[in-house]
Design a protein around this motif. Sequence first.
Motif, PDB file in Angstrom:
ATOM      1  N   GLN A 121      47.826  28.800  54.044  1.00  0.00           N
ATOM      2  CA  GLN A 121      48.551  30.071  53.990  1.00  0.00           C
ATOM      3  C   GLN A 121      49.812  29.941  53.140  1.00  0.00           C
ATOM      4  OE1 GLN A 121      48.281  33.284  55.447  1.00  0.00           O
ATOM      5  NE2 GLN A 121      46.140  32.716  55.693  1.00  0.00           N
ATOM      6  N   PHE A 122      50.513  28.812  53.323  1.00  0.00           N
ATOM      7  CA  PHE A 122      51.756  28.580  52.576  1.00  0.00           C
ATOM      8  C   PHE A 122      51.479  28.331  51.098  1.00  0.00           C
ATOM      9  CE2 PHE A 122      53.618  27.185  56.766  1.00  0.00           C
ATOM     10  CZ  PHE A 122      54.553  28.209  56.827  1.00  0.00           C
ATOM     11  N   ALA A 123      50.439  27.584  50.806  1.00  0.00           N
ATOM     12  CA  ALA A 123      50.108  27.209  49.425  1.00  0.00           C
ATOM     13  C   ALA A 123      48.650  27.589  49.176  1.00  0.00           C
ATOM     14  CB  ALA A 123      50.326  25.711  49.217  1.00  0.00           C
ATOM     15  N   PRO A 124      48.413  28.881  48.858  1.00  0.00           N
ATOM     16  CA  PRO A 124      47.044  29.416  48.839  1.00  0.00           C
ATOM     17  C   PRO A 124      46.058  28.677  47.926  1.00  0.00           C
ATOM     18  CG  PRO A 124      48.644  31.201  48.724  1.00  0.00           C
ATOM     19  CD  PRO A 124      49.418  29.928  48.593  1.00  0.00           C
ATOM     20  N   TYR A 125      46.554  28.066  46.866  1.00  0.00           N
ATOM     21  CA  TYR A 125      45.598  27.457  45.933  1.00  0.00           C
ATOM     22  C   TYR A 125      44.811  26.313  46.589  1.00  0.00           C
ATOM     23  CZ  TYR A 125      43.493  26.171  41.509  1.00  0.00           C
ATOM     24  OH  TYR A 125      42.579  25.925  40.522  1.00  0.00           O
ATOM     25  N   PHE A 126      45.385  25.667  47.610  1.00  0.00           N
ATOM     26  CA  PHE A 126      44.650  24.592  48.302  1.00  0.00           C
ATOM     27  C   PHE A 126      43.434  25.132  49.055  1.00  0.00           C
ATOM     28  CE2 PHE A 126      48.827  22.224  48.233  1.00  0.00           C
ATOM     29  CZ  PHE A 126      48.383  21.238  47.359  1.00  0.00           C
ATOM     30  N   HIS A 181      50.602  27.131  41.155  1.00  0.00           N
ATOM     31  CA  HIS A 181      50.286  25.791  41.648  1.00  0.00           C
ATOM     32  C   HIS A 181      49.982  24.828  40.500  1.00  0.00           C
ATOM     33  CE1 HIS A 181      48.208  22.667  43.922  1.00  0.00           C
ATOM     34  NE2 HIS A 181      48.604  23.244  45.040  1.00  0.00           N
ATOM     35  N   LEU A 234      48.763  25.400  56.278  1.00  0.00           N
ATOM     36  CA  LEU A 234      49.128  24.866  54.963  1.00  0.00           C
ATOM     37  C   LEU A 234      48.502  25.694  53.836  1.00  0.00           C
ATOM     38  CD1 LEU A 234      49.743  21.252  54.324  1.00  0.00           C
ATOM     39  CD2 LEU A 234      48.297  22.394  52.687  1.00  0.00           C
ATOM     40  N   LEU A 258      49.016  30.388  43.946  1.00  0.00           N
ATOM     41  CA  LEU A 258      50.389  29.935  44.214  1.00  0.00           C
ATOM     42  C   LEU A 258      50.460  28.659  45.044  1.00  0.00           C
ATOM     43  CD1 LEU A 258      52.222  33.295  45.037  1.00  0.00           C
ATOM     44  CD2 LEU A 258      51.801  32.205  42.813  1.00  0.00           C
ATOM     45  N   ASN A 259      51.641  28.004  44.960  1.00  0.00           N
ATOM     46  CA  ASN A 259      51.971  26.878  45.839  1.00  0.00           C
ATOM     47  C   ASN A 259      52.948  27.363  46.920  1.00  0.00           C
ATOM     48  OD1 ASN A 259      54.517  27.088  44.645  1.00  0.00           O
ATOM     49  ND2 ASN A 259      54.013  25.599  43.077  1.00  0.00           N
ATOM     50  N   HIS A 260      53.500  26.409  47.679  1.00  0.00           N
ATOM     51  CA  HIS A 260      54.399  26.775  48.775  1.00  0.00           C
ATOM     52  C   HIS A 260      55.766  27.234  48.272  1.00  0.00           C
ATOM     53  CE1 HIS A 260      55.290  22.650  47.765  1.00  0.00           C
ATOM     54  NE2 HIS A 260      56.403  22.699  48.438  1.00  0.00           N
ATOM     55  N   LEU A 261      56.034  27.092  46.978  1.00  0.00           N
ATOM     56  CA  LEU A 261      57.296  27.529  46.390  1.00  0.00           C
ATOM     57  C   LEU A 261      57.191  28.925  45.789  1.00  0.00           C
ATOM     58  CD1 LEU A 261      58.062  24.172  44.536  1.00  0.00           C
ATOM     59  CD2 LEU A 261      59.015  24.909  46.730  1.00  0.00           C
TER      60      LEU A 261
END
Lengths: 147, 109
Positions: free
Chosen positions: A22-27, B17, A20, B10-13
């Motif tokens: 990797q997909f949404a790096p800011y997390f 983010h 997750l 970035l987010n998943h899109l």
Amino acid sequence: MSQLWNLYQQAGADAFTQMLCQFAPYFSTITPKFVTLDKGKAVVEVPFRREITNHLGTVHAIALCNAAELAAGTMTDVSIPAGARWIPAGMTVKYLAKAKSDVTATADGSQIDWDNCHGDIEVPVSITDKDGKEVFTASITMNVKIS
Amino acid sequence: MRVRKQRAVLNHLGSVHAIALCNMAELAGGTMTEVTIPKTHRWIPKGMTVEYLRKANHDVYAIAEPEGAVDWSKAGEYKVGVIIKDTETNDEVFRAMITMWVSPKKMVA
């Protein structure tokens, strides 16, 4: 249930979190760890680290927002009907106390009618410290579209 | 203040983010408050309400401004409005209203 839930079940919490992030790096900035991800509930732990502290040495307000967004977003994803889509539209947060330890974010969707949700829904999130004290609350507005 | 669109935010899109936008708003709003309120006072964020208006597909910039007048003689809420725009399209992508609690500093004897 959703692809995300299947992934969580198959990969386990640690590998799921890595993918997750990797997909949404800011997390990845909050090095989260999932405890629960189910329809109507998500629990995410965030360890106390210097990287997420503010000038007071406590957990930064926006790190708490990030944990809330992660718990609410993943819970929404696994809870809405198959084929439905969601996107966050906004949120209202309250900083209730300084967070001086590891924290736990809980998104509670038990009061939401997931099978009939369409349009804007309000997802509540509570964050507690290691003593169980609530340090933060959020109400995140998710826009759900049934396809 | 300006933030470059790069992988780390970035987010998943593949857009910036939502919480990175919140972070910008907090930084712009907090520093603006610090330099605006009297030296005799201190501040702490109490909460905020944010709206995600569009996907942020490019670099973004934030503008923070105080909302309304404040009576400095007593402790109270100080509202800060923040807007974030896309540097290429100039579209507003995000809006926040941050509530700061501002109070006179305690005197040290």
